[in-house]
Design a protein around this motif. Structure first.
Motif, mmCIF file in Angstrom:
data_model
loop_
_atom_site.group_PDB
_atom_site.id
_atom_site.type_symbol
_atom_site.label_atom_id
_atom_site.label_comp_id
_atom_site.label_asym_id
_atom_site.label_seq_id
_atom_site.Cartn_x
_atom_site.Cartn_y
_atom_site.Cartn_z
ATOM 1 N N UNK A 23 -5.090 19.452 76.339
ATOM 2 C CA UNK A 23 -5.697 18.889 75.125
ATOM 3 C C UNK A 23 -6.563 19.913 74.407
ATOM 4 N N UNK A 24 -7.138 20.863 75.153
ATOM 5 C CA UNK A 24 -8.028 21.879 74.584
ATOM 6 C C UNK A 24 -7.367 23.248 74.460
ATOM 7 N N UNK A 25 -6.039 23.297 74.451
ATOM 8 C CA UNK A 25 -5.311 24.570 74.493
ATOM 9 C C UNK A 25 -4.385 24.728 73.284
ATOM 10 N N UNK A 26 -4.946 25.035 72.092
ATOM 11 C CA UNK A 26 -4.100 25.132 70.902
ATOM 12 C C UNK A 26 -3.071 26.262 70.973
ATOM 13 N N UNK A 27 -3.346 27.332 71.686
ATOM 14 C CA UNK A 27 -2.382 28.424 71.799
ATOM 15 C C UNK A 27 -1.119 27.949 72.505
ATOM 16 N N UNK A 28 -1.290 27.257 73.606
ATOM 17 C CA UNK A 28 -0.147 26.762 74.381
ATOM 18 C C UNK A 28 0.644 25.738 73.559
ATOM 19 N N UNK A 29 -0.061 24.830 72.937
ATOM 20 C CA UNK A 29 0.629 23.822 72.115
ATOM 21 C C UNK A 29 1.353 24.483 70.943
ATOM 22 N N UNK A 34 5.327 23.416 77.247
ATOM 23 C CA UNK A 34 5.072 22.144 77.928
ATOM 24 C C UNK A 34 4.648 22.444 79.359
ATOM 25 N N UNK A 35 3.566 21.820 79.777
ATOM 26 C CA UNK A 35 3.105 21.949 81.159
ATOM 27 C C UNK A 35 3.745 20.794 81.912
ATOM 28 N N UNK A 36 4.820 21.080 82.620
ATOM 29 C CA UNK A 36 5.638 20.016 83.208
ATOM 30 C C UNK A 36 5.169 19.569 84.579
ATOM 31 N N UNK A 42 -0.422 25.608 92.112
ATOM 32 C CA UNK A 42 0.876 25.896 91.506
ATOM 33 C C UNK A 42 1.055 25.138 90.199
ATOM 34 N N UNK A 43 1.954 25.666 89.361
ATOM 35 C CA UNK A 43 2.238 25.014 88.081
ATOM 36 C C UNK A 43 3.598 25.458 87.571
ATOM 37 N N UNK A 44 4.206 24.589 86.782
ATOM 38 C CA UNK A 44 5.476 24.876 86.123
ATOM 39 C C UNK A 44 5.331 24.547 84.652
ATOM 40 N N UNK A 45 5.766 25.485 83.803
ATOM 41 C CA UNK A 45 5.712 25.301 82.358
ATOM 42 C C UNK A 45 7.055 25.708 81.756
ATOM 43 N N UNK A 70 1.613 33.632 81.914
ATOM 44 C CA UNK A 70 0.154 33.537 82.011
ATOM 45 C C UNK A 70 -0.300 32.086 81.943
ATOM 46 N N UNK A 71 0.412 31.272 81.187
ATOM 47 C CA UNK A 71 0.075 29.846 81.098
ATOM 48 C C UNK A 71 0.293 29.169 82.446
ATOM 49 N N UNK A 72 1.435 29.424 83.068
ATOM 50 C CA UNK A 72 1.681 28.843 84.393
ATOM 51 C C UNK A 72 0.595 29.289 85.370
ATOM 52 N N UNK A 73 0.257 30.566 85.331
ATOM 53 C CA UNK A 73 -0.799 31.140 86.169
ATOM 54 C C UNK A 73 -2.129 30.433 85.913
#
Length: 149
Positions: A23-29, A34-36, A42-45, A70-73
Motif C-alpha cells: 500500500x505504501x510502495x508506489x514504485x512497485x505498483x 504483483x507481490x504474489x 521468502x517472497x515471490x513477485x 530487489x522487490x522480492x528481496x
C-alpha cells in the motif's frame, strides 16, 4: 485495518507486512509488480515486461530486472516486521527478457544472523527459463517495525 498482534503467527505477520508495504510502495505498483506470496524469509513477485521497459536491443532493461529481484528481496527480508534495508546486491543477467514476458522473482533467505542477512532471488520467465540471479545483503534496524503495528 488489522493490527499485528503479539500472538500473531509468523505467517500472519508476513501477510500483514506484505499488505501494508504494498500500500505504501508506489514504485512497485507503478512497475506493475504483483507481490504474489510472502512467508517468513521468502517472497515471490511477478511483473509483465512492457514496451516502455525495453532497451535499444528490444530486451528488458537490466535495471527493471534488478528492481523486480530487489522487490522480492525487500518483501522477504521485511517479512518478520523488523525494518530491514539493503546494504548491497549483485545481479547476473543470464538470458534476455522480452516484451510480454511474465517474469517471476523468488527470494529466499540464506542466512540471517544478528542485524545482517543474505538472500538469493531467481528470476524466471513464463516458460521456467532462468533470466537472472540476484544476491542481496540486508541490514536490520533493531527496534523499528517494517510497518506500523
Amino acid at each position: 485495518m488489522p493490527t499485528i498482534a503479539a500472538e500473531a503467527t509468523p505467517q500472519q505477520t508476513a501477510d500483514l507486512v506484505r499488505e501494508r508495504m504494498y500500500a505504501n510502495d508506489p514504485a512497485v505498483r507503478g512497475l506493475g509488480i504483483d507481490v504474489t506470496e510472502v512467508a517468513p524469509g521468502q517472497a515471490t513477485v511477478t511483473m509483465t515486461v512492457r514496451a516502455d521497459m525495453l532497451n535499444g536491443h528490444a530486451t528488458c532493461h537490466g535495471g527493471f530486472l534488478a528492481a523486480l529481484a530487489d522487490t522480492a528481496f525487500a518483501y522477504a527480508c521485511n517479512s518478520y516486521n523488523e525494518l530491514t534495508v539493503a546494504s548491497g546486491f549483485s545481479i547476473d543477467l543470464v538470458a534476455p527478457a522480452r516484451e510480454g514476458d511474465l517474469l517471476t522473482a523468488r527470494s529466499v533467505e540464506l542466512s540471517k544472523a544478528g542485524r545482517t542477512g543474505v538472500y538469493d532471488s531467481e528470476i524466471t520467465n513464463q516458460h521456467g527459463e532462468r533470466i537472472a540471479m540476484f544476491r542481496g545483503r540486508s541490514y536490520t534496524i533493531k527496534g523499528k517495525p517494517a510497518v506500523a503495528a
